[in-house]
Design a protein around this motif. Sequence first.
Motif, PDB file in Angstrom:
ATOM      1  N   GLN A  92     -80.934 -71.164  26.615  1.00 36.59           N
ATOM      2  CA  GLN A  92     -80.860 -71.155  25.157  1.00 36.59           C
ATOM      3  C   GLN A  92     -82.117 -70.566  24.525  1.00 36.59           C
ATOM      4  O   GLN A  92     -82.059 -70.017  23.418  1.00 36.59           O
ATOM      5  N   ALA A  93     -83.260 -70.670  25.194  1.00 35.86           N
ATOM      6  CA  ALA A  93     -84.455 -69.980  24.705  1.00 35.86           C
ATOM      7  C   ALA A  93     -84.226 -68.473  24.713  1.00 35.86           C
ATOM      8  O   ALA A  93     -84.552 -67.772  23.743  1.00 35.86           O
ATOM      9  N   VAL A 140    -101.453 -73.531  22.393  1.00 34.05           N
ATOM     10  CA  VAL A 140    -100.634 -74.255  21.414  1.00 34.05           C
ATOM     11  C   VAL A 140     -99.257 -73.619  21.375  1.00 34.05           C
ATOM     12  O   VAL A 140     -99.072 -72.463  21.755  1.00 34.05           O
ATOM     13  N   LEU A 141     -98.285 -74.387  20.912  1.00 36.25           N
ATOM     14  CA  LEU A 141     -96.943 -73.878  20.664  1.00 36.25           C
ATOM     15  C   LEU A 141     -96.479 -74.399  19.312  1.00 36.25           C
ATOM     16  O   LEU A 141     -96.528 -75.611  19.069  1.00 36.25           O
ATOM     17  N   PRO A 142     -96.052 -73.532  18.401  1.00 39.87           N
ATOM     18  CA  PRO A 142     -95.444 -74.027  17.166  1.00 39.87           C
ATOM     19  C   PRO A 142     -94.301 -74.973  17.509  1.00 39.87           C
ATOM     20  O   PRO A 142     -93.465 -74.669  18.358  1.00 39.87           O
ATOM     21  N   ASP A 143     -94.281 -76.131  16.860  1.00 33.28           N
ATOM     22  CA  ASP A 143     -93.312 -77.175  17.203  1.00 33.28           C
ATOM     23  C   ASP A 143     -92.517 -77.554  15.958  1.00 33.28           C
ATOM     24  O   ASP A 143     -93.025 -78.253  15.083  1.00 33.28           O
ATOM     25  N   LEU A 154     -88.487 -73.656  23.806  1.00 33.10           N
ATOM     26  CA  LEU A 154     -89.749 -73.527  24.542  1.00 33.10           C
ATOM     27  C   LEU A 154     -90.435 -74.884  24.639  1.00 33.10           C
ATOM     28  O   LEU A 154     -90.955 -75.253  25.694  1.00 33.10           O
ATOM     29  N   GLY A 155     -90.445 -75.636  23.530  1.00 35.25           N
ATOM     30  CA  GLY A 155     -91.004 -76.987  23.583  1.00 35.25           C
ATOM     31  C   GLY A 155     -90.258 -77.875  24.551  1.00 35.25           C
ATOM     32  O   GLY A 155     -90.855 -78.687  25.265  1.00 35.25           O
ATOM     33  N   GLY A 156     -88.929 -77.720  24.611  1.00 30.16           N
ATOM     34  CA  GLY A 156     -88.132 -78.491  25.559  1.00 30.16           C
ATOM     35  C   GLY A 156     -88.461 -78.149  26.992  1.00 30.16           C
ATOM     36  O   GLY A 156     -88.493 -79.038  27.868  1.00 30.16           O
ATOM     37  N   ILE A 157     -88.727 -76.880  27.271  1.00 35.12           N
ATOM     38  CA  ILE A 157     -89.068 -76.449  28.633  1.00 35.12           C
ATOM     39  C   ILE A 157     -90.371 -77.098  29.089  1.00 35.12           C
ATOM     40  O   ILE A 157     -90.520 -77.481  30.261  1.00 35.12           O
ATOM     41  N   VAL A 158     -91.320 -77.245  28.165  1.00 32.09           N
ATOM     42  CA  VAL A 158     -92.596 -77.891  28.512  1.00 32.09           C
ATOM     43  C   VAL A 158     -92.363 -79.333  28.946  1.00 32.09           C
ATOM     44  O   VAL A 158     -92.999 -79.824  29.881  1.00 32.09           O
TER      45      VAL A 158
END
Length: 502
Positions: free
Chosen positions: A264-265, A195-198, A250-254
């Motif tokens: 930017q991360a 999971v990733l916090p979004d 990080l969500g954008g990278i996924v």
Amino acid sequence: MANHAEIELKLGLPGADPKTIGDKLAALPLLTKLPTTQQKLRNIYFDTPAQHLRKAAAVLRLRSQRQDGGKALWLQTMKTEDAGAGGLSQRGEWEATVHEGKLDPIALQGTPWPTLDPDGQLLSQLAPCFETDATRTLRLFTGEDGSRIEVVLDIGGIRAGDERAELCELELELLKGPPEALFALADQIASHLPVLPDPVSKAERAWRLVDGTTRAPRRARKLELAESTPVLLAAQAVLGEMLGQFMENLGGIVRSDGPELVHQARVGWRRWRSALWLFKPLLAQAHPAPDTAGLRPLLNALGAMRDLDVAALESLPQWADAYIAGDDERAHEWQAMEAAVAAEHRIRRAGLLSTLESPGTGQALLRLERWLHLLPQAAWTPELAERDIGGWAAARTKRLHARLAEEVEEMDAADLDTEEGIEHQHNVRLLAKRTRYVLEALRTVLPKERTRRWQEQATELQTNIGAARDLMLLATLLEPLGIQPSILGFMRGVAAGRMADQ
């Protein structure tokens, strides 16, 4: 009309297959025996052509909710600005049953709408902007402490005009109990599933489809702090903005392969580390920062990806003509080198995605968010309750600038061809970045002229040393890829020349 504060934690599911993620979730020990309810949802979001609601951080939607094949129930919902901290979304929510597919002005009474539209001019301008469709699976989890949490899996899509985006996410909504219960449950889920916090809501993702900014990176945002802001609340706000930048990219990278997302991360993470230094005296004993060892594979993968991006997009292109110099054989060598770099990019991208799909990464990120959520009360003392950010920030940034000035003097006195000189140069670059990030975050509470001058100095140091470092590392980066020795020699010569000029 139902009116309550919505407190939830939203989790992305990196690498999840929408066709199988439901079964994997159902197999988790803590959820496997819980009964499920399934709903078919269609959400229609409204705003004015000038996006008055979006600018006010408000949402107005109609929802068609069909359960177990029954008749659709239409709900009108208004939500207000997210007041969350530490990864939690905390919003006011007003919900009422309405007639099929039509906004009901009467249902807007008792909501914040009259404040947004005091003269009644906006209501007639409202029009559908985008829609989401999802199959929603719900479970009700009861914790040992009596807390009650709705576990919601949404699988579907977002539509904005001709644009489409997939939707596959998990939401944990607190119905009863303390917010910490959300983090406890999320940690248990993250120990089994990636999971990733979004921090990005469905509505915001849809707006980005409308804007054409779906792949845009999340950059640093200006905080409007006042000098009188209590120092612990300021610390939470500053650290939260920086962690948000890290998480959102990080969500954008996924979702997409973009070099600026990676950059930017890393900027977000460095800003976070800089702010931790700034507030360390407040937090060191009562609320020390959590262990981030679980993020080391991710941070290493981001660094490796960024080094290659800088080489491919910045360093190498500016020297291509100088190396080739009209020679066909050299042009062929350069093209072979570019192909090798592109192949390495695919390898490193896969490695980066693998770390983002590791359960350990999600757990480490959730622990950072929990730590940030608890910060104001965990670090509270009667003395700190009386302190504001203005005086604190002025003193700490003055100390940081003094450290940078001392390190620059030592670097200037050192031989940059020695290990000692290289270490001084490295320290100056790190301190310059820290100084820049801290000054940018706190500029609304610091002396303007002094802050501007120090910021310019730090930026210049960081830029000059960084450009030289990138060239120095370039040959080291290329050598394992089987690049022609002539190219490696050429780039080493360029780096040496740049260092001499500096």
